[in-house]
Design a protein around this motif. Structure first.
Motif, PDB file in Angstrom:
ATOM      1  N   GLU A  74       6.661 -31.388  49.104  1.00  0.00           N
ATOM      2  CA  GLU A  74       6.924 -32.034  50.382  1.00  0.00           C
ATOM      3  C   GLU A  74       8.126 -32.962  50.278  1.00  0.00           C
ATOM      4  O   GLU A  74       8.936 -33.044  51.198  1.00  0.00           O
ATOM      5  N   ARG A  77      11.213 -30.929  50.457  1.00  0.00           N
ATOM      6  CA  ARG A  77      11.468 -30.492  51.845  1.00  0.00           C
ATOM      7  C   ARG A  77      12.110 -31.615  52.651  1.00  0.00           C
ATOM      8  O   ARG A  77      13.092 -31.404  53.365  1.00  0.00           O
ATOM      9  N   ARG A  78      11.580 -32.835  52.511  1.00  0.00           N
ATOM     10  CA  ARG A  78      12.100 -33.969  53.268  1.00  0.00           C
ATOM     11  C   ARG A  78      13.530 -34.309  52.829  1.00  0.00           C
ATOM     12  O   ARG A  78      14.388 -34.622  53.663  1.00  0.00           O
TER      13      ARG A  78
END
Length: 398
Positions: A74, A77-78
């Motif tokens: 995650e 992704r950010r």
């Protein structure tokens, strides 16, 4: 690298006030694409607000993310969404060092939960696949009771295929006018030749005259405690009570210590209860730096996070009766003279300085990365950061 921007991209984890990022930001071949910091202070305090200082100087807003809680996938992704990139060339990470520092007695027995963040750097590297990973931390990361975390990091990076070098350095060796000792871990992906700060400085050294408090701050205007220099909002120190001011005045200039208070009845009255207990127990070296003055003609002592009070270390000006200003400590910490700190909290500004990777050193790391990525070996005139205390004339052949 995109067709629009041919610079190598950098992602900075635990970015703080931008000390690590700025060294790359000041190098024309790098673009800081994304930074991450949760801005956590101690539980009883508000946010550190370091992302404000960061954005003032680097020009991007760091992601306010807890790196202990987020899953690596995650986070990747950010970061990619934030920085408009696929794979960064450089991943820098400066996990909290408080849990390793030898100055806290409990760190000799207890493994601080934050220490596990060191090992997580490899998890983030596995997701982001940078060409180079740079980690900076306290000397105890390699030499302390909980060096298992550095061993885990090195092992994990090697498992991912990186070649890794880990070493502890006295940073005055590289021009910082401060007795600061830090660990630097460098990892490079297959196909790149691993190089170190020793390689960068091979054949050169810094003149001892360039490493003194005098050289760094002697020409700044005089200011009284609590007064702001009208030309520089960072050239200001915390107010002190009349009692503390009298204690400071009683300590000899240019390197004096609180121990001198006991040399005469007229000054002994300014000693704190803790000082009296230390003398009664014949432990006059106990916290000997507390309330101490810096000495003009030596490097500064280590500038730590809690440098916002004279009772926390040897942070008193060599001559003037006050705590060193944010600007003075920033210069001793290798920041450029025009670096802008938050004006919302002076105490936080002091923490931003003490927590930081010295930009003078991170700029050398940027040139080291440029060299490893295929550039020519830089000369000292290349890797000296402009507007800091280190000048090209301070470098001599070894």
């Amino acid at each position: 690298m995109s067709a629009r921007d041919r610079r190598w991209t950098v992602v900075d984890l635990f970015s703080g006030a931008g000390g690590m990022s700025f060294g790359f930001h000041a190098h024309q071949s790098f673009r800081v694409a994304s930074a991450v910091d949760a801005q956590k202070s101690k539980p009883s305090r508000k946010t550190l607000a370091c992302n404000e200082t960061y954005s003032r100087n680097i020009g991007i807003d760091p992601l306010d993310i807890d790196l202990q809680a987020i899953e690596p996938r995650e986070l990747a992704r950010r970061i990619r969404q934030d920085g408009s990139l696929r794979t960064p060339a450089i991943l820098t990470a400066c996990p909290p060092c408080t849990g390793f520092s030898r100055t806290l007695p409990k760190n000799h027995k207890e493994d601080d939960p934050r220490n596990s963040l060191v090992g997580r750097v490899a998890d983030f590297a596995a997701e982001l696949s940078p060409k180079i990973v740079i980690v900076e931390n306290a000397r105890e990361l390699l030499h302390g009771n909980f060096a298992l975390h550095s061993k885990q990091l090195v092992s994990s990076l090697e498992y991912l295929g990186y070649s890794v070098h880990a070493a502890t350095y006295r940073l005055d060796r590289f021009g910082l006018p401060q007795k600061r000792e830090r660990t630097v871990i460098t990892a490079v992906a297959p196909g790149l030749q691993l190089k170190t700060l020793e390689d960068l400085w091979d054949g050169f050294k810094v003149s001892p005259k360039a490493l003194t408090v005098r050289q760094a701050i002697w020409d700044l205007p005089e200011v009284a405690a609590g007064v702001v220099d009208p030309s520089d909002e960072a050239h200001a120190s915390s107010r002190v009570t009349p009692e503390v001011l009298e204690r400071i005045r009683a300590i000899p200039r240019d390197g004096g210590s609180w121990i001198s208070l006991f040399n005469h009845p007229n000054t002994e009255k300014y000693a704190t209860p803790a000082m009296r207990r230390s003398v009664a127990a014949a432990r006059t070296n106990h916290f000997s730096d507390v309330y101490g003055r810096m000495a003009w003609d030596t490097p500064a002592p280590v500038i730590k996070r809690e440098c916002s009070h004279v009772g926390n270390g040897r942070y008193t000006h060599p001559e003037q009766d006050r705590l060193c200003t944010v600007r003075e400590l920033a210069l001793l910490q290798g920041f450029p003279k025009d670096y802008r700190f938050t004006d919302s909290s002076r105490q936080n500004a002091y923490r931003h300085v003490g927590d930081a990777v010295p930009p003078m050193i991170s700029h050398q790391l940027a040139w080291l990365c440029h060299w490893m990525l295929g550039g020519k070996r830089p000369m000292p005139s290349d890797f000296i950061l402009e507007d800091t205390t280190l000048k090209p004339s301070d470098i001599i052949k070894d």
